[in-house]
Design a protein around this motif. Structure first.
Motif, short mmCIF file in Angstrom:
data_model
loop_
_atom_site.label_atom_id
_atom_site.label_comp_id
_atom_site.label_asym_id
_atom_site.label_seq_id
_atom_site.Cartn_x
_atom_site.Cartn_y
_atom_site.Cartn_z
N ARG A 12 -21.74 -9.45 -9.57
CA ARG A 12 -20.59 -10.11 -10.20
C ARG A 12 -19.77 -9.07 -10.95
O ARG A 12 -20.15 -8.65 -12.04
N THR A 13 -18.64 -8.69 -10.37
CA THR A 13 -17.77 -7.66 -10.94
C THR A 13 -16.55 -8.31 -11.59
O THR A 13 -16.28 -9.49 -11.35
N PHE A 70 -27.69 1.28 -10.38
CA PHE A 70 -28.34 -0.02 -10.44
C PHE A 70 -29.63 0.08 -11.23
O PHE A 70 -30.37 1.06 -11.12
N ASP A 71 -29.92 -0.99 -11.99
CA ASP A 71 -31.16 -1.09 -12.76
C ASP A 71 -31.57 -2.56 -12.71
O ASP A 71 -30.93 -3.40 -13.34
N VAL A 72 -32.59 -2.86 -11.91
CA VAL A 72 -33.00 -4.25 -11.71
C VAL A 72 -34.50 -4.41 -11.96
O VAL A 72 -35.26 -3.46 -11.87
N THR A 73 -34.88 -5.64 -12.24
CA THR A 73 -36.28 -6.01 -12.36
C THR A 73 -36.62 -6.90 -11.18
O THR A 73 -35.91 -7.86 -10.89
N VAL A 74 -37.71 -6.57 -10.50
CA VAL A 74 -38.15 -7.33 -9.33
C VAL A 74 -39.29 -8.24 -9.74
O VAL A 74 -40.25 -7.80 -10.37
N ASP A 75 -39.15 -9.52 -9.40
CA ASP A 75 -40.17 -10.52 -9.69
C ASP A 75 -40.42 -11.31 -8.41
O ASP A 75 -39.68 -12.24 -8.11
N GLY A 76 -41.43 -10.89 -7.64
CA GLY A 76 -41.72 -11.54 -6.37
C GLY A 76 -40.58 -11.36 -5.39
O GLY A 76 -40.28 -10.23 -5.00
N ARG A 87 -17.29 4.18 -16.76
CA ARG A 87 -16.93 3.53 -18.02
C ARG A 87 -16.66 2.04 -17.87
O ARG A 87 -16.42 1.36 -18.86
N LEU A 88 -16.66 1.55 -16.66
CA LEU A 88 -16.42 0.12 -16.44
C LEU A 88 -17.56 -0.70 -17.04
O LEU A 88 -18.69 -0.21 -17.17
N PRO A 89 -17.30 -1.96 -17.38
CA PRO A 89 -18.38 -2.81 -17.92
C PRO A 89 -19.48 -3.00 -16.88
O PRO A 89 -19.24 -2.94 -15.67
N SER A 90 -20.69 -3.26 -17.36
CA SER A 90 -21.81 -3.55 -16.46
C SER A 90 -21.53 -4.84 -15.70
O SER A 90 -20.92 -5.76 -16.22
N SER A 91 -22.01 -4.88 -14.46
CA SER A 91 -21.89 -6.08 -13.63
C SER A 91 -23.28 -6.68 -13.45
O SER A 91 -24.27 -5.95 -13.28
N LYS A 92 -23.36 -8.01 -13.46
CA LYS A 92 -24.63 -8.69 -13.29
C LYS A 92 -25.03 -8.66 -11.81
O LYS A 92 -24.21 -8.93 -10.93
N VAL A 93 -26.31 -8.34 -11.56
CA VAL A 93 -26.84 -8.26 -10.20
C VAL A 93 -27.96 -9.28 -10.03
O VAL A 93 -28.84 -9.38 -10.89
#
Length: 100
Positions: A12-13, A70-76, A87-93
């Motif tokens: 989501r950018t 990218f920095d994600v947490t994997v759960d199953g 410098r752009l805001p973080s985007s939800k993945v």
């Protein structure tokens, strides 16, 4: 490795939701990946898996030329986290592993 497989990813950018397909696989003990979306396929760089935390870098040219971290947490079969481009805001993945 618990992250191997094909993943449907949504980022989501500020300019809208971008969709991509990740292919993650292990070869000779090393994790490799490719992201396909917006008409291009790119190799994932600097991939690291530490417990349930997966990080990588990739460059894209569409819709803009950007270097993404990218920095994600994997759960199953799901992943959540962020993508950052300079410098752009973080985007939800968010991501979901496809069933074989």
């Amino acid at each position: 490795m618990p992250v191997e497989g094909t993943w449907d990813l949504n980022v989501r950018t500020p300019i809208g939701t971008m969709e991509a397909v990740l292919d993650l696989h292990v070869q000779e003990g090393t994790l490799y990946g490719t992201a396909m979306g917006a008409g291009e396929a790119v190799e994932l760089r600097d991939m690291a898996l530490d417990g349930d935390r997966l990080t990588w870098m990739q460059s894209i040219t569409t819709p803009l030329r950007l270097n993404l971290a990218f920095d994600v947490t994997v759960d199953g079969d799901s992943m959540t986290g962020t993508s950052k481009a300079g410098r752009l805001p973080s985007s939800k993945v968010t991501g979901r592993r496809r069933q074989a």
